[in-house]
Motif scaffolding. Structure first.
Motif, mmCIF file in Angstrom:
data_model
loop_
_atom_site.group_PDB
_atom_site.id
_atom_site.type_symbol
_atom_site.label_atom_id
_atom_site.label_comp_id
_atom_site.label_asym_id
_atom_site.label_seq_id
_atom_site.Cartn_x
_atom_site.Cartn_y
_atom_site.Cartn_z
ATOM 1 N N PHE A 124 -7.561 8.534 -1.272
ATOM 2 C CA PHE A 124 -8.726 9.214 -1.818
ATOM 3 C C PHE A 124 -9.879 8.252 -2.107
ATOM 4 O O PHE A 124 -11.038 8.661 -2.128
ATOM 5 N N ASN A 125 -9.561 6.977 -2.318
ATOM 6 C CA ASN A 125 -10.637 6.000 -2.542
ATOM 7 C C ASN A 125 -11.005 5.235 -1.269
ATOM 8 O O ASN A 125 -11.654 4.193 -1.319
ATOM 9 N N GLY A 126 -10.573 5.761 -0.118
ATOM 10 C CA GLY A 126 -11.083 5.266 1.164
ATOM 11 C C GLY A 126 -10.309 4.156 1.833
ATOM 12 O O GLY A 126 -10.769 3.602 2.838
ATOM 13 N N ARG A 127 -9.125 3.825 1.360
ATOM 14 C CA ARG A 127 -8.344 2.756 1.990
ATOM 15 C C ARG A 127 -7.466 3.310 3.107
ATOM 16 O O ARG A 127 -6.874 4.383 2.969
ATOM 17 N N ASN A 128 -7.370 2.560 4.192
ATOM 18 C CA ASN A 128 -6.488 2.914 5.302
ATOM 19 C C ASN A 128 -5.081 2.449 4.939
ATOM 20 O O ASN A 128 -4.803 1.249 4.922
ATOM 21 N N ILE A 129 -4.190 3.380 4.642
ATOM 22 C CA ILE A 129 -2.865 2.983 4.142
ATOM 23 C C ILE A 129 -1.965 2.420 5.235
ATOM 24 O O ILE A 129 -0.885 1.904 4.946
ATOM 25 N N LEU A 130 -2.407 2.486 6.486
ATOM 26 C CA LEU A 130 -1.633 1.880 7.574
ATOM 27 C C LEU A 130 -1.911 0.389 7.701
ATOM 28 O O LEU A 130 -1.140 -0.335 8.341
ATOM 29 N N THR A 131 -3.010 -0.077 7.119
ATOM 30 C CA THR A 131 -3.385 -1.491 7.257
ATOM 31 C C THR A 131 -3.611 -2.188 5.924
ATOM 32 O O THR A 131 -3.603 -3.419 5.868
ATOM 33 N N ASP A 132 -3.807 -1.443 4.849
ATOM 34 C CA ASP A 132 -4.112 -2.054 3.561
ATOM 35 C C ASP A 132 -2.855 -2.689 2.959
ATOM 36 O O ASP A 132 -1.783 -2.064 2.945
ATOM 37 N N PRO A 133 -2.966 -3.912 2.437
ATOM 38 C CA PRO A 133 -1.784 -4.591 1.877
ATOM 39 C C PRO A 133 -1.197 -3.920 0.642
ATOM 40 O O PRO A 133 -0.074 -4.258 0.240
ATOM 41 N N LEU A 134 -1.924 -2.995 0.022
ATOM 42 C CA LEU A 134 -1.380 -2.288 -1.132
ATOM 43 C C LEU A 134 -0.186 -1.426 -0.740
ATOM 44 O O LEU A 134 0.647 -1.086 -1.583
ATOM 45 N N TRP A 135 -0.071 -1.076 0.547
ATOM 46 C CA TRP A 135 1.047 -0.278 1.062
ATOM 47 C C TRP A 135 1.821 -1.100 2.090
ATOM 48 O O TRP A 135 1.784 -0.800 3.292
#
Length: 213
Positions: free
Chosen positions: A133-144
């Motif tokens: 929802f805050n615009g991060r790509n969860i396929l590439t972001d290190p948070l996931w």
């Protein structure tokens, strides 16, 4: 001719089911399905999105397939990547300055329909990235880092018994079903310990902008 800027979604925006992720990964304890739904709702409101979002989860009280009402299950599933304004309807003109024009269909296609996710069709393979929802790509972001999303569902969208972290209320012993993102169907069933922090997806299930104009 040019499009007039709009603060609200136009009535001619083709209906689509938007799929998004919560802004942080979560372990299995989400305070139940209602707690997960509440997080989807709050974060979508904070992102100033129109519509009502619910968690992409099965639980003892609901099958995943039934999260979207039957009349909307043929609608395409898209991500949150916004389209660009293009003239697809009424045009602004000096004679009719108040006329509005439509936006290009919003979002990149993830599945050809909600139903296709539960039928093992090729259309159920995500074709684009999934954004939080805050615009991060969860396929590439290190948070996931795990690239997995909880769902707790059978391939047909029913509840997988004993595979939903006890109704999404446990982060201790126990297992939940999750799917690897970007590698195939969203309902691939992999068992994971409920203590793992994985992505939680939300899907749009109501479209109030259909009645705004």
């Amino acid at each position: 001719p040019r499009c007039l800027a709009q603060a609200s979604p136009p009535p001619c925006l083709p209906p689509q089911l938007r799929l998004a992720a919560l802004n942080v990964p979560l372990a299995g304890d989400m305070s139940g399905i209602r707690g997960a739904d509440l997080q989807c709702y709050r974060q979508s409101q904070e992102a100033q999105l129109y519509g009502t979002f619910r968690a992409f989860l099965s639980a003892p009280t609901q099958d995943l397939v039934s999260v979207v009402k039957r009349t909307d299950r043929t609608l395409p599933v898209v991500n949150l990547k916004a389209g660009t304004p293009v003239p697809m309807g009424p045009m602004a003109s000096p004679q009719h300055p108040a006329q509005r024009c439509c936006l290009h269909p919003q979002g990149q296609l993830l599945a050809k329909s909600w139903s296709s996710l539960f039928e093992g069709q090729a259309g159920a393979t995500p074709r684009g990235p999934i954004y939080s929802f805050n615009g991060r790509n969860i396929l590439t972001d290190p948070l996931w880092p795990r690239r997995l999303a909880w769902h707790g569902a059978t391939p047909r969208g029913g509840q997988a018994r004993r595979r939903d972290c006890q109704g999404w209320r446990s982060s201790g012993p126990g297992e939940g079903l999750a799917a690897p993102l970007g590698e195939g169907r969203l309902l691939a069933g992999q068992r994971h310990n409920c203590s793992e922090a994985l992505a939680v997806l939300c899907v749009e299930v109501a479209f109030p902008y259909r009645h705004m104009w």
